[in-house]
Design a protein around this motif. Structure first.
Motif, PDB file in Angstrom:
ATOM      1  N   THR A  81      47.987  42.345  44.926  1.00 56.77           N
ATOM      2  CA  THR A  81      48.338  40.940  44.976  1.00 56.77           C
ATOM      3  C   THR A  81      49.846  40.829  44.833  1.00 56.77           C
ATOM      4  O   THR A  81      50.507  41.760  44.346  1.00 56.77           O
ATOM      5  N   ALA A 102      42.130  38.632  41.164  1.00 55.34           N
ATOM      6  CA  ALA A 102      42.283  40.058  40.851  1.00 55.34           C
ATOM      7  C   ALA A 102      41.387  40.472  39.685  1.00 55.34           C
ATOM      8  O   ALA A 102      40.701  41.504  39.753  1.00 55.34           O
ATOM      9  N   GLU A 135      38.261  43.111  39.923  1.00 54.10           N
ATOM     10  CA  GLU A 135      38.202  44.269  39.022  1.00 54.10           C
ATOM     11  C   GLU A 135      36.882  44.303  38.268  1.00 54.10           C
ATOM     12  O   GLU A 135      36.247  45.355  38.144  1.00 54.10           O
ATOM     13  N   LEU A 188      43.319  46.357  40.627  1.00 50.97           N
ATOM     14  CA  LEU A 188      44.267  45.686  41.510  1.00 50.97           C
ATOM     15  C   LEU A 188      45.622  45.671  40.833  1.00 50.97           C
ATOM     16  O   LEU A 188      45.700  45.466  39.624  1.00 50.97           O
ATOM     17  N   ARG A 235      41.958  50.093  48.066  1.00 53.79           N
ATOM     18  CA  ARG A 235      43.097  49.629  47.280  1.00 53.79           C
ATOM     19  C   ARG A 235      43.394  48.194  47.703  1.00 53.79           C
ATOM     20  O   ARG A 235      43.480  47.900  48.887  1.00 53.79           O
ATOM     21  N   ILE A 236      43.524  47.323  46.718  1.00 52.84           N
ATOM     22  CA  ILE A 236      43.857  45.938  46.961  1.00 52.84           C
ATOM     23  C   ILE A 236      45.012  45.587  46.028  1.00 52.84           C
ATOM     24  O   ILE A 236      45.034  45.992  44.872  1.00 52.84           O
TER      25      ILE A 236
END
Length: 157
Positions: free
Chosen positions: A7, A107, A111, A118, A4-5
């Motif tokens: 921003t 992001a 993806e 994200l 999981r990332i």
């Protein structure tokens, strides 16, 4: 990459695995945490983009920025390597919410490349999370830039 990332921006993210991706590492706003400066935009193209705000059509200026960020940063770094030891990182820059910025381009690129979603978030001290939307035109422009690069490569093969 299976993780999981997130921003966000310095002002709206108060807790978590906060990591600056800005050129000054967030120091101008008092951020003293971790940083991955390799993901920051290069000052030269950022200055050109910033100087062109309001002088040329916004779509053209945005395309210039995304193209330069892709060529000078994204195509040259191993994002998986940069983030391999980070658990649930929240990658931070200055702009709020839907304001155009490099974290949104990053992001979209992650993806597209790694097939993970994200989320751009706000998170307060009580762990209340709100999701922001990214500007909608970034993916389309980035896909177009990458497609044109692939077509150009095919000419040489």
């Amino acid at each position: 990459m299976n993780k999981r990332i997130f921003t966000g921006n310095y002002e709206e993210c108060k807790v978590g695995n906060l990591i600056s991706i800005s050129g000054d590492r967030g120091k101008s706003v008092g951020f003293n945490g971790k940083a991955i400066p390799q993901l920051a935009p290069k000052r030269e193209f950022w200055n050109i983009w910033h100087e062109n705000i309001g002088k040329i059509p916004e779509e053209e200026n945005t395309r210039y920025y995304i193209n330069e960020y892709y060529k000078q940063v994204l195509s040259k770094v191993d994002i998986e390597e940069l983030l391999k030891v980070e658990k649930d990182p929240i990658l931070l820059c200055f702009e709020k919410g839907q304001q155009f910025c490099h974290r949104h381009v990053l992001a979209e690129y992650i993806e597209m490349k790694y097939k993970i979603i994200l989320r751009d978030i706000k998170i307060d001290e009580k762990l209340n999370i709100t999701e922001n939307k990214r500007p909608e035109n970034i993916r389309r422009i980035l896909e177009d830039i990458i497609q044109k690069e692939m077509e150009a490569l095919q000419i040489w093969i």
